[in-house]
Design an enzyme around this catalytic site. Structure first.
Site, PDB file in Angstrom:
ATOM      1  N   GLN A  98      -9.524  55.842 -18.851  1.00 41.83           N
ATOM      2  CA  GLN A  98      -9.052  57.229 -18.786  1.00 41.83           C
ATOM      3  C   GLN A  98      -8.318  57.458 -17.468  1.00 41.83           C
ATOM      4  O   GLN A  98      -7.730  58.513 -17.271  1.00 41.83           O
ATOM      5  CB  GLN A  98     -10.246  58.192 -18.839  1.00 41.83           C
ATOM      6  N   ASN A  99      -8.397  56.460 -16.583  1.00 42.33           N
ATOM      7  CA  ASN A  99      -7.847  56.655 -15.242  1.00 42.33           C
ATOM      8  C   ASN A  99      -6.344  56.446 -15.222  1.00 42.33           C
ATOM      9  O   ASN A  99      -5.812  55.598 -15.934  1.00 42.33           O
ATOM     10  CB  ASN A  99      -8.515  55.706 -14.252  1.00 42.33           C
ATOM     11  N   HIS A 116      -4.617  57.786 -20.726  1.00 42.00           N
ATOM     12  CA  HIS A 116      -4.146  59.045 -20.120  1.00 42.00           C
ATOM     13  C   HIS A 116      -2.891  58.849 -19.271  1.00 42.00           C
ATOM     14  O   HIS A 116      -2.537  59.733 -18.485  1.00 42.00           O
ATOM     15  CB  HIS A 116      -5.262  59.691 -19.285  1.00 42.00           C
ATOM     16  N   CYS A 124      11.088  61.368 -19.002  1.00 39.28           N
ATOM     17  CA  CYS A 124      11.834  62.590 -19.304  1.00 39.28           C
ATOM     18  C   CYS A 124      10.896  63.626 -19.913  1.00 39.28           C
ATOM     19  O   CYS A 124      10.025  63.297 -20.729  1.00 39.28           O
ATOM     20  CB  CYS A 124      12.967  62.258 -20.281  1.00 39.28           C
ATOM     21  N   THR A 188     -17.853  58.113 -16.822  1.00 39.14           N
ATOM     22  CA  THR A 188     -17.145  59.245 -17.422  1.00 39.14           C
ATOM     23  C   THR A 188     -18.161  60.230 -17.975  1.00 39.14           C
ATOM     24  O   THR A 188     -19.226  59.837 -18.460  1.00 39.14           O
ATOM     25  CB  THR A 188     -16.105  58.793 -18.476  1.00 39.14           C
ATOM     26  N   ALA A 231     -21.148  52.564 -10.214  1.00 35.61           N
ATOM     27  CA  ALA A 231     -20.539  51.454 -10.946  1.00 35.61           C
ATOM     28  C   ALA A 231     -20.419  50.190 -10.102  1.00 35.61           C
ATOM     29  O   ALA A 231     -20.635  49.084 -10.603  1.00 35.61           O
ATOM     30  CB  ALA A 231     -19.161  51.886 -11.461  1.00 35.61           C
TER      31      ALA A 231
END
Ligand code: NAD
Length: 245
Positions: A98-99, A116, A124, A188, A231
């Site tokens: 997700q980072n 993400h 653009c 997360t 972690a």
């Protein structure tokens, strides 16, 4: 070390989802760690397509600070352990993050699904323009300096999946979730969809689910095992055991 791993077949397929927590010990704060606020704005109200349409300079200032904050950060033992796992088990690992920071790549990971997007890329802002995302490490502080698409001249935007947008690489992620034997979720909160439902999808397809992080995630009930701890300490021994199976 973790009795739950005894149930795994030999040479298991491993799906890993990493979240902001894995980079916390490298000095990149989670949004929750700063109470979800940036200069008095809720982060959810800056990281949206509507915010960019209303005030692109404000949004670019936010991401310029994120770029400066991530520029010189080093991966920590958790990122490095994942890179080593890829070296050892190759295609049997699917690493999804997700980072938006580049710390998995800086640690040596080669195949990373950045669902993400990526902090050091822009694209653009016109959805009808076919130009591709491009590497962009610059920061922008003035309206007249905001970057523009080389192809069509529209404003360029960060290559980030904002709140309300569809994450990247979902087809590959869904296939990997269905195929995995173990789904390991690291750092997360388990409340941002669709990532929060990955572990339950993997469990429904028969995988063992494990969470690693200092706090219980919001979706704790979908995990067969929860390894409590930061972690950088908790992940390397777990991955070592997985690599040996
Ligand atoms: P989040 O919802 O994933 O919450 C952060 C989680 O990290 C919490 O559950 C916390 O318990 C855990 N955590 C904190 N320290 C940890 C550690 N040392 N080891 C393991 N876990 C730890 O994330 P968020 O901050 O609310 O961000 C939401 C979204 O914003 C992310 O999914 C991401 O797209 C983006 N974001 C990215 C980065 C980055 O790229 N590093 C940083 C912040 C936010």
């Amino acid at each position: 070390m973790n009795p739950a791993l005894d149930s795994l077949p030999a040479r298991p397929r491993v799906f890993v989802l990493s979240g902001a927590g894995i980079s916390a010990e490298s000095g990149i704060p989670t949004f929750r760690g700063v109470d979800g606020l940036w200069r008095g704005h809720r982060i959810e109200s800056v990281a949206t397509p509507e915010a960019f349409a209303r005030d692109p300079l404000l949004v670019w200032r936010f991401y310029s600070e994120r770029r400066d904050g991530a520029r010189d950060r080093e991966p920590n033992p958790a990122h490095r352990a994942l890179a080593r796992l890829e070296e050892r088990i190759g295609e049997r690992l699917f690493l999804c993050t997700q980072n938006v920071d580049p710390l998995h790549e800086r640690a040596g990971s080669r195949r990373v699904a950045h669902m993400h997007g990526q902090l050091f890329e822009s694209r653009c802002s016109d959805p009808g323009c076919t130009s591709a995302p491009y590497i962009d490490e610059a920061t922008y502080a003035h309206r007249e300096d905001l970057p523009r698409c080389a192809a069509c001249g529209a404003l360029a935007r960060p290559h980030i999946c904002w709140f309300g947008e569809v994450p990247f690489e979902l087809d590959a992620i869904v296939n990997a979730l269905e195929a995995c034997d173990v789904c390991l979720v690291v750092g997360t909160s388990g409340v941002v969809q669709p990532a929060a439902s990955f572990a339950s999808s993997a469990a429904a397809a028969g995988a063992l689910t494990i969470y690693v992080g200092p706090e219980e995630p919001g979706n704790a009930d979908v995990f067969a095992a929860i390894v409590r701890g930061p972690a950088a300490q908790a992940l390397p021994p777990l991955l070592e055991t997985l690599a040996e199976r």
